[in-house]
Design a protein around this motif. Structure first.
Motif, PDB file in Angstrom:
ATOM      1  N   PRO A 665       1.061  -1.634   0.111  1.00 38.99           N
ATOM      2  CA  PRO A 665       0.036  -0.208  -0.483  1.00 38.99           C
ATOM      3  C   PRO A 665       1.100   1.077   0.312  1.00 38.99           C
ATOM      4  CG  PRO A 665      -1.145  -1.468   1.844  1.00 38.99           C
ATOM      5  CD  PRO A 665       0.505  -2.737   0.975  1.00 38.99           C
ATOM      6  N   MET A 666       1.910   1.067   0.810  1.00 40.25           N
ATOM      7  CA  MET A 666       2.498   2.399   1.250  1.00 40.25           C
ATOM      8  C   MET A 666       3.363   2.616  -0.045  1.00 40.25           C
ATOM      9  SD  MET A 666       3.867   5.443   2.564  1.00 40.25           S
ATOM     10  CE  MET A 666       3.549   5.170   3.727  1.00 40.25           C
ATOM     11  N   GLY A 719      -5.628   6.701   3.946  1.00 42.42           N
ATOM     12  CA  GLY A 719      -6.558   7.005   5.142  1.00 42.42           C
ATOM     13  C   GLY A 719      -4.964   6.702   6.828  1.00 42.42           C
ATOM     14  N   PRO A 720      -5.554   5.104   6.124  1.00 45.13           N
ATOM     15  CA  PRO A 720      -5.024   4.417   7.830  1.00 45.13           C
ATOM     16  C   PRO A 720      -2.925   4.414   7.128  1.00 45.13           C
ATOM     17  CG  PRO A 720      -6.261   3.468   7.121  1.00 45.13           C
ATOM     18  CD  PRO A 720      -6.903   4.183   5.519  1.00 45.13           C
ATOM     19  N   ILE A 721      -3.001   4.414   6.288  1.00 48.45           N
ATOM     20  CA  ILE A 721      -1.801   4.350   5.738  1.00 48.45           C
ATOM     21  C   ILE A 721      -0.541   5.833   5.871  1.00 48.45           C
ATOM     22  CG2 ILE A 721       0.283   4.413   3.685  1.00 48.45           C
ATOM     23  CD1 ILE A 721      -1.612   1.840   4.421  1.00 48.45           C
ATOM     24  N   GLU A 733      -6.647  14.365   8.369  1.00 51.64           N
ATOM     25  CA  GLU A 733      -6.055  15.540   6.562  1.00 51.64           C
ATOM     26  C   GLU A 733      -6.695  13.987   5.449  1.00 51.64           C
ATOM     27  OE1 GLU A 733      -1.831  15.326   5.659  1.00 51.64           O
ATOM     28  OE2 GLU A 733      -1.805  15.301   7.490  1.00 51.64           O
ATOM     29  N   ASP A 734      -6.721  14.995   4.209  1.00 52.56           N
ATOM     30  CA  ASP A 734      -6.660  14.815   3.029  1.00 52.56           C
ATOM     31  C   ASP A 734      -5.647  13.923   2.362  1.00 52.56           C
ATOM     32  OD1 ASP A 734      -7.464  13.236   0.832  1.00 52.56           O
ATOM     33  OD2 ASP A 734      -9.042  15.099  -0.092  1.00 52.56           O
ATOM     34  N   PHE A 738      -0.825  13.968   1.234  1.00 51.01           N
ATOM     35  CA  PHE A 738      -0.057  13.621   2.281  1.00 51.01           C
ATOM     36  C   PHE A 738       1.054  12.642   0.973  1.00 51.01           C
ATOM     37  CE2 PHE A 738       2.912   9.803   3.426  1.00 51.01           C
ATOM     38  CZ  PHE A 738       3.274  10.560   4.699  1.00 51.01           C
ATOM     39  N   PHE A 739       1.064  12.146  -0.550  1.00 49.67           N
ATOM     40  CA  PHE A 739       1.486  10.959  -1.693  1.00 49.67           C
ATOM     41  C   PHE A 739       1.727  12.609  -2.509  1.00 49.67           C
ATOM     42  CE2 PHE A 739      -0.783   8.142   1.121  1.00 49.67           C
ATOM     43  CZ  PHE A 739       0.891   7.272   1.085  1.00 49.67           C
TER      44      PHE A 739
END
Length: 811
Positions: A665-666, A719-721, A733-734, A738-739
């Motif tokens: 996932p990451m 979100g959990p990541i 946050e959205d 982050f990505f």
């Protein structure tokens, strides 16, 4: 001739005449030498001499002179008689010398006379003596030469008889003796004579004839039967003990002589003493090696050896060795069969142990030793090499249980080598078989390495890319159940727990782990070989996988990502090795792959970057179709821009569908976010470069930006990541922010295109447009809104800088 008489008076006069030339000390000074003092002067102041004084002085001097002369006369007169005798004797000597000189003149004239002189006679005698000596010397040289040639002739005269009777050794000795005699001529004349050259050429021809005779005798003695195409292949070598002597090819002095027979031992002795045994018997060595021993060793399970010979050499006519290849009918004991061949060579060919009246066994034993050491050693060494190559190397087991069973083979191989050494075929320095079996652990590991690399190569080159979930593999992994049992991967983007890998990676890891566990039961040398074999497998994977599958990895995004996962998975499993092998393996305290692990991760990132770059180029090409968003209010231009944005969204959805089941996932969100970030930055840049945006065009551009918002769906589950990655800093946050660092700015840009001037300034004053620099906002406002005092006032406010952002808007 009598000397003339000398009177006393004449003699006196003569003496006085001589004395008058000698100055006397008392003679008065000459006038020229006398200095007369001036009157009234003297050295001491006394009065000067008078004339009388001078006269008196002169008179005194004269008296002294007369006295001395008288004494001289007296001495001369006293010795006159002796002088006279001496003078007369001198004249006698002169006469004798003149007589001798006259005799010498007479003798010289008799010696130097050109016709009858003694000198001419002596010279003639010397010349005659020299001529006679030269003739005598010539005669002596001729006699020595005749004697020399006679000796050579006597030696050569026996050659033909020896050759006819098959006595090659004696014939060879004759030639050797003749050659030695010719090589030592008694004088230079004999050495350069035509006879010497002729005899030398004759010896060379005879030597050649002996060589041909030996070839013919060996050919008559040894008969070969080569393999045929029959089902039962037979190979046979026969040694005839009675050998027919071929006719002599040289001119013969006797026509009555006829060839006879010789025995095998006589030929053997001739070959050894003439030092040609190795050369003449090389075909036999080659036949025994290539046509007997090699097929016997290669096909030992199908080979049978038969020996045909008499127990007594004295009564035997021949002996033979037969090799028969019949599938499934071999003895199965390869070392016993090889020993039978060498015993046949030693007893029946080299005649070891035979004795009889025909030859001296003690003398012939040296020939057997020579043949065994020179010829037999070559055969034995080649046989041992073939045993190592075709049998022992094939008998090396491929598992631990087979390694224990190899002990019986090692014992049989060593026993054969001991027998060959006892027979003299080998020496202690030639123990190749023992060296092989003593290093069986190394050979075992080499074979395991070859098998490992062969199997690994097959796995690597396979086109099968079936996948398996890593979490399914971790269910049975004790280290994964107990996370503290090994060093965990701290980089969350390289963690493959939630990813998919190919079966290739699992198979390669299983091969490495099973090989390492097996290494633990071997000694230090062997275990290190197996450890190095696993490293070679990793190197093979890194080198071969990207080359053999380059087209697949380049053109199929899902497989490129799968290769990334495989590399990361193998690296993760290699990091677990020290924990799996807590006690290491023999010779190693800890088994590590410190250099292989970074290399695998680097390779993984390289191919991930290649795939990301490829997808980036495809997205950029899609955006190129928008024509930099110029005049999007026109329907034709808007349609082109709309197709471009939809193509971008389509690529993203395709990548998400292909990569999400495969990547962790990451990694998935980071890679996809990197691409979307590049797209949003490109769109922002091109929109900001527009200088005049009408109201209609502004709405159109906002609509185009809205098409890209469909890409946000790919990050709904991130979100959990993000929360796990940020920890306490997470602010609900959205996750897309982050990505995709530029996504918030892209969203604000889409809003600005739709907002009124007042709404834009309200957001600015609230610190909600901090993503834009002052210059970017100024250019956007100038492109969207007309030049009015309000715009001028608001631009002045913007130029003063952003207000402090509110806490819930700070990012």
């Amino acid at each position: 001739m009598a000397p003339a008489a000398v009177s006393p008076l004449s003699f006196t006069r003569s003496v006085i005449a001589h004395l008058s030339d000698i100055p006397l000390p008392l003679s008065p000074p000459q006038p020229s030498q006398t200095t007369v003092a001036p009157p009234d002067s003297s050295p001491n102041g006394s009065p000067p001499a008078t004339a009388d004084d001078l006269v008196q002085t002169v008179a005194t001097l004269d008296m002294e002179i007369q006295t001395i002369k008288a004494q001289v006369y007296k001495k001369l007169l006293a010795n006159y008689g002796a002088f006279t005798e001496s003078f007369e004797y001198t004249f006698e000597l002169k006469d004798k010398i003149d007589g001798l000189l006259e005799q010498a003149d007479n003798m010289a004239s008799r010696t130097t006379d050109p016709e009858n002189g003694l000198r001419q006679t002596v010279m003639s005698a010397l010349v005659e003596h020299h001529e006679i000596s030269h003739k005598v010397q010539e005669n002596n040289s001729i006699m020595e030469g005749l004697k020399h040639f006679s000796c050579v002739g006597d030696v050569l005269s026996q050659y033909e008889a020896y050759m006819d009777s098959g006595k090659i050794l004696q014939a060879g000795h004759c030639i050797q003796q003749a050659a030695k005699t010719l090589a030592r001529p008694p004088n230079a004349g004999v050495a350069s004579s035509h006879i010497t050259r002729s005899l030398t050429e004759q010896c060379a021809r005879m030597t050649e004839a002996i060589d041909h005779m030996l070839d013919d005798l060996v050919a008559n003695a040894i008969h070969y039967q080569y393999p045929t195409d029959d089902t039962n292949i037979q190979v046979k070598v026969t040694i005839s003990y009675d050998i027919k002597v071929p006719l002599l090819a040289l001119p013969r002095s006797s026509t009555d002589s006829a060839p006879g027979l010789i025995r095998w031992h006589a030929l053997i002795r001739a070959l050894t003493l003439l030092d040609v045994a190795q050369e003449k018997l090389r075909p036999l060595q080659k036949f025994l090696t290539q046509h007997v021993l090699q097929p016997l060793i290669e096909h030992y399970s199908d080979a049978a050896i038969l020996i045909g010979h008499s127990t007594s050499y004295a009564s035997a006519k021949e002996t033979s060795l037969l090799l028969e290849l019949n599938p499934g009918h071999g003895s199965g004991d390869i070392f016993r069969d090889v020993l039978i061949v060498f015993e046949f060579i030693h007893r029946n060919i080299f005649l070891n142990g035979y004795s009889g009246s025909e030859f001296n066994a003690d003398e012939f034993s040296s020939d057997t030793e020579i043949l065994t050491h020179v010829l037999g050693r070559n055969i034995a060494k080649e046989a041992c090499t073939m045993l190592s190559k075709f049998y022992l190397s094939q008998a090396v087991p491929s598992d631990i249980n087979g390694l224990r069973d190899f002990a019986s083979i090692a014992l049989a191989a060593t026993r054969l080598e001991n027998e060959l050494i006892a027979l003299g075929f080998l020496t202690e320095a030639d123990r190749d078989l023992r060296a092989f079996v003593e290093n069986i652990d190394v050979h075992y590991t080499n074979k395991k390495r070859n098998i490992l690399l062969k199997q690994g190569r097959a796995v690597i080159m396979s086109e099968d890319f079936k996948t398996i979930q890593v979490k399914d593999l971790d269910k049975d992994d004790e280290l994964e159940k107990d996370g503290d049992g090994w060093s965990q991967i701290t980089e969350t983007d390289t963690d493959v727990k939630e990813s998919c890998i190919s079966l290739k990676a699992k198979q390669l890891v299983d091969m490495i782990l099973s090989t390492l566990h097996e290494a633990g039961s071997l000694n230090e040398n062997a275990s290190s070989h197996l450890y190095k074999a696993t490293r070679s497998l990793i190197d093979l994977y890194r080198a071969l996988m990207p080359v053999h599958h380059v087209r697949t990895l380049t053109n199929v995004p899902a497989l490129a990502i799968l290769f990334y996962n495989d590399c990361m998975y193998i690296a993760r499993e290699l990091e677990k090795v020290p924990a799996r092998l807590e006690n290491g393996i023999p010779g190693m305290d800890e088994v590590q792959y410190d250099d292989s692990i970074p290399a695998l991760k680097t390779l993984a990132r390289k191919w991930l970057d290649i795939q990301v770059q490829k997808q980036r180029e495809e997205l950029m090409q899609s955006i190129d179709g928008a024509g930099e968003f110029q005049d999007s209010s026109a329907d034709i231009n808007f349609d082109a821009c709309e197709r471009s944005m939809k193509q971008v969204v389509l690529v993203f959805k395709h990548l998400g569908k292909a990569w999400k089941p495969t990547l962790s996932p990451m990694t998935f969100y980071k890679v996809l976010g990197q691409l979307l970030n590049e797209v949003s930055k490109r769109v922002i840049k091109e929109l900001e470069e527009l200088t005049d945006i009408s109201e209609k065009e502004s709405h159109k551009l906002a609509t185009l930006c809205g098409l890209l918002f469909e890409c946000e769906d790919q990050f709904d589950s991130a979100g959990p990541i993000v929360e796990a990655a940020k920890g306490d800093a997470y602010d609900d946050e959205d996750p897309i922010h982050f990505f995709v660092p530029s996504w918030q700015k892209f969203q604000l840009l889409a809003d600005i295109l739709e907002l009124s001037f007042a709404e834009i300034m309200t957001r600015f004053r609230a610190g909600q447009l901090h993503m834009f620099e002052e210059g970017e906002l100024r250019d956007l406002i100038c492109a969207i809104f007309a030049d009015t005092p309000l715009r001028k006032h608001n631009l002045e406010e913007i130029e003063q800088g952003h207000p402090v952002a509110l806490p819930h808007h700070a990012h």
